[in-house]
Design a protein around this motif. Structure first.
Motif, PDB file in Angstrom:
ATOM      1  N   SER A   1       0.772  -1.544   0.044  1.00  0.00           N
ATOM      2  CA  SER A   1       0.020  -0.014   0.104  1.00  0.00           C
ATOM      3  C   SER A   1       0.835   1.302   0.009  1.00  0.00           C
ATOM      4  O   SER A   1       2.164   1.189  -0.119  1.00  0.00           O
ATOM      5  N   ASP A   2       0.183   2.366  -0.125  1.00  0.00           N
ATOM      6  CA  ASP A   2       0.831   3.554   0.187  1.00  0.00           C
ATOM      7  C   ASP A   2       0.864   3.837   1.402  1.00  0.00           C
ATOM      8  O   ASP A   2       0.073   4.348   2.130  1.00  0.00           O
ATOM      9  N   MET A   3       2.094   3.765   1.772  1.00  0.00           N
ATOM     10  CA  MET A   3       2.175   3.888   3.488  1.00  0.00           C
ATOM     11  C   MET A   3       2.591   5.620   3.719  1.00  0.00           C
ATOM     12  O   MET A   3       2.851   5.804   5.110  1.00  0.00           O
ATOM     13  N   SER A   4       2.919   6.058   2.787  1.00  0.00           N
ATOM     14  CA  SER A   4       3.616   7.547   3.060  1.00  0.00           C
ATOM     15  C   SER A   4       3.004   8.774   2.312  1.00  0.00           C
ATOM     16  O   SER A   4       3.679   9.906   2.714  1.00  0.00           O
ATOM     17  N   GLY A   5       2.493   8.320   1.323  1.00  0.00           N
ATOM     18  CA  GLY A   5       2.117   9.516   0.134  1.00  0.00           C
ATOM     19  C   GLY A   5       0.669   9.903   0.369  1.00  0.00           C
ATOM     20  O   GLY A   5      -0.237   9.872   1.251  1.00  0.00           O
ATOM     21  N   VAL A   6      -0.135  10.363  -0.779  1.00  0.00           N
ATOM     22  CA  VAL A   6      -1.185  10.955  -0.717  1.00  0.00           C
ATOM     23  C   VAL A   6      -2.503   9.913  -0.422  1.00  0.00           C
ATOM     24  O   VAL A   6      -3.499  10.349  -0.048  1.00  0.00           O
ATOM     25  N   TYR A   7      -2.099   8.666  -0.504  1.00  0.00           N
ATOM     26  CA  TYR A   7      -3.069   7.714  -0.133  1.00  0.00           C
ATOM     27  C   TYR A   7      -3.164   7.085   1.059  1.00  0.00           C
ATOM     28  O   TYR A   7      -3.647   5.999   1.579  1.00  0.00           O
ATOM     29  N   LYS A   8      -2.148   7.571   1.980  1.00  0.00           N
ATOM     30  CA  LYS A   8      -1.846   6.804   3.132  1.00  0.00           C
ATOM     31  C   LYS A   8      -2.977   6.888   4.228  1.00  0.00           C
ATOM     32  O   LYS A   8      -3.210   5.742   4.724  1.00  0.00           O
TER      33      LYS A   8
ATOM     34  N   GLY B   1      -3.102   2.569   3.540  1.00  0.00           N
ATOM     35  CA  GLY B   1      -1.840   2.618   4.135  1.00  0.00           C
ATOM     36  C   GLY B   1      -1.633   1.601   5.497  1.00  0.00           C
ATOM     37  O   GLY B   1      -2.278   0.525   5.509  1.00  0.00           O
ATOM     38  N   PRO B   2      -1.464   2.259   6.577  1.00  0.00           N
ATOM     39  CA  PRO B   2      -0.919   1.475   7.804  1.00  0.00           C
ATOM     40  C   PRO B   2      -2.398   0.857   8.149  1.00  0.00           C
ATOM     41  O   PRO B   2      -2.206  -0.359   8.765  1.00  0.00           O
ATOM     42  N   GLY B   3      -3.544   1.610   7.918  1.00  0.00           N
ATOM     43  CA  GLY B   3      -4.857   0.906   8.394  1.00  0.00           C
ATOM     44  C   GLY B   3      -5.232  -0.179   7.683  1.00  0.00           C
ATOM     45  O   GLY B   3      -5.863  -1.246   8.272  1.00  0.00           O
ATOM     46  N   ALA B   4      -4.531  -0.519   6.521  1.00  0.00           N
ATOM     47  CA  ALA B   4      -4.895  -1.625   5.822  1.00  0.00           C
ATOM     48  C   ALA B   4      -4.197  -2.738   6.638  1.00  0.00           C
ATOM     49  O   ALA B   4      -4.657  -3.976   6.803  1.00  0.00           O
ATOM     50  N   VAL B   5      -2.997  -2.516   7.154  1.00  0.00           N
ATOM     51  CA  VAL B   5      -2.133  -3.478   7.678  1.00  0.00           C
ATOM     52  C   VAL B   5      -3.058  -3.764   8.972  1.00  0.00           C
ATOM     53  O   VAL B   5      -2.931  -4.902   9.589  1.00  0.00           O
ATOM     54  N   VAL B   6      -3.820  -2.819   9.775  1.00  0.00           N
ATOM     55  CA  VAL B   6      -4.235  -3.114  10.943  1.00  0.00           C
ATOM     56  C   VAL B   6      -5.695  -3.906  10.590  1.00  0.00           C
ATOM     57  O   VAL B   6      -5.895  -5.040  11.245  1.00  0.00           O
ATOM     58  N   ALA B   7      -6.103  -3.704   9.585  1.00  0.00           N
ATOM     59  CA  ALA B   7      -7.270  -4.478   9.072  1.00  0.00           C
ATOM     60  C   ALA B   7      -6.901  -6.033   8.773  1.00  0.00           C
ATOM     61  O   ALA B   7      -7.686  -6.849   9.104  1.00  0.00           O
ATOM     62  N   ALA B   8      -5.774  -6.150   7.963  1.00  0.00           N
ATOM     63  CA  ALA B   8      -5.607  -7.273   7.953  1.00  0.00           C
ATOM     64  C   ALA B   8      -4.997  -8.050   9.114  1.00  0.00           C
ATOM     65  O   ALA B   8      -5.411  -9.702   9.380  1.00  0.00           O
TER      66      ALA B   8
END
Length: 426
Positions: free
Chosen positions: A59-66, A70-77
């Motif tokens: 995912s985009d972990m640091s840009g416009v889509y963060k 981003g990190p929230g996708a990791v939490v969801a997974a």
């Protein structure tokens, strides 16, 4: 162990009867060896290939889509794995993650390393269409499933569909069906587009324009803006001078937020034009605030407080992430959950068996009801037209949206009978 180049010979000193028996024995051995070479060990299609399931969140972990994935996708997974029990077939489930930086080459190289060196079994998130197309193609060549939750382009399930590619949450056909239809029917007949200048933006503009024209509206112009634009003033002035009824924002994430905030400074809406955010997330609304975003309509796949099941899960997500989930973060949870269910059902992580099972399952969880994955990889499900609440209508900090209408799955997406996917026999 026999080599596939092994040769068998008989001796001329054997009697005819013995020679015949020997030849039959040799024939049987060669047949058995050939079958083993073709099919591999009998256990190859059973169980887990490396005694674990490893899922990659790219995912985009640091840009416009963060903020939107981003990190929230990791939490969801991680939540999906925990809710599944942490193990599958008594073996561990692992989550790995990386930042694709919105660059297709970085996304593809990360996916290649994950697959070749780290034995990643499935890749999800992929919140950039150019990255998503590159990763889906590479992963499919290596027979690895991708469950795309973040990118929008319809090419993923149309002309660039693959046997192992799944498009899960939304696409650029489903978005304008709700939003553009509502706006044209309410008088927004002429449109000008400000478009993110890459695959997603162009796809979203084209699909929205098609809906507008089908409803007898017209497109009077467009301008392309680079991804990550911070100053939209020149683009907004062009849109304003066009005289269009509606300015369509064919972008997403921080680009959409910046464009809407600056449109408010130019008093574009106050001057009589309407803004259409063609891809808006709840995090965007939160960032803008209700004073600016109130009345904005858009299409989404998920509203966190729409029912008790969604609200319970979303509150758990909020407790860990500090923000309510976007539709794509909720989609990651659902995709990972249903991927694990498919493995458990077929008793293997073999991609062909899992993909077949995913295509036969009805998907039911807090994100989707009666969803189904079609032959072209599209996950068919209802969408929702929503409107941003006025400040005095909001009950708390994240009570931002109200559902205007449900868009049935069969209306939201390109029918399978019309798909351009070469995998589908119509």
């Amino acid at each position: 162990m026999f080599s596939k180049n092994a040769k068998f010979t008989t001796t001329t000193s054997l009697t005819p009867e013995k020679t015949s028996n020997q030849r039959n024995l040799v024939k049987g051995l060669v047949t058995a060896i050939g079958l083993a070479l073709v099919t591999g060990p009998l256990s190859a299609q059973e169980g887990l290939s490396d005694d674990k399931v490893r899922i990659g969140v790219l995912s985009d972990m640091s840009g416009v889509y963060k903020a939107l994935e981003g990190p929230g996708a990791v939490v969801a997974a991680q939540m999906a794995v925990e809710d599944f029990g942490g193990k599958i077939m008594d073996k561990p489930i692992e989550i790995v993650s990386a930042d694709h930086q919105n660059k297709p080459d970085i996304g593809a190289s990360t996916a290649r390393e994950w697959i070749d060196a780290d034995q990643v079994d499935m890749i999800t998130a992929l919140d950039n269409s150019s990255v998503a197309l590159a990763v889906q193609g590479l992963a499919s060549d290596k027979k690895v499933i991708t469950m795309n939750t973040g990118a929008g382009t319809t090419a993923l399930t149309e002309e660039q569909c693959t046997p192992y590619g799944i498009h899960y949450v939304y696409d650029t056909h489903a978005l304008p069906v709700g939003t553009a239809t509502a706006m044209v029917k309410n008088g927004g007949e002429s449109w000008f587009f400000i478009t993110a200048d890459y695959a997603f933006g162009h796809s979203l503009q084209q699909n929205t324009a098609d809906v507008v024209k089908e409803l007898d509206g017209e497109v009077v112009g467009n301008v392309n803006a680079p991804l990550g634009t911070t100053d939209f003033s020149s683009y907004l002035l062009q849109a304003q001078s066009s005289g269009a009824d509606v300015i369509g924002l064919a972008n997403a994430g921080q680009d959409t937020v910046n464009a809407i905030k600056q449109a408010n400074q130019f008093r574009i809406v106050q001057s009589g034009q309407k803004l259409a955010g063609m891809l808006v997330f709840i995090t965007d609304v939160k960032s803008m605030g209700l004073d600016i975003a109130q009345g904005l309509q858009f299409t989404t796949a998920f509203v966190w407080n729409q029912d008790e099941e969604k609200q319970e899960w979303s509150q758990r997500f909020y407790d860990r992430h500090g923000a309510m989930p976007t539709m794509v973060q909720a989609g990651v949870y659902s995709a990972v959950t249903n991927y694990l269910k498919a493995i458990e059902e077929v008793g293997t992580d073999d991609s062909d068996a899992v993909r077949k099972q995913l295509g036969e399952m009805k998907l039911n969880d807090m994100f989707v009801k009666d969803g189904e994955i079609l032959a072209n990889g599209l996950m068919l499900h209802d969408m929702y037209l929503v409107e941003v609440k006025k400040p005095d209508e909001s009950g708390d900090d994240w009570d931002l949206l109200r559902v205007v209408s449900t868009i049935p799955a069969e209306d939201a997406y390109i029918p399978l009978s019309e798909t351009q996917c070469p995998l589908v026999n119509k």
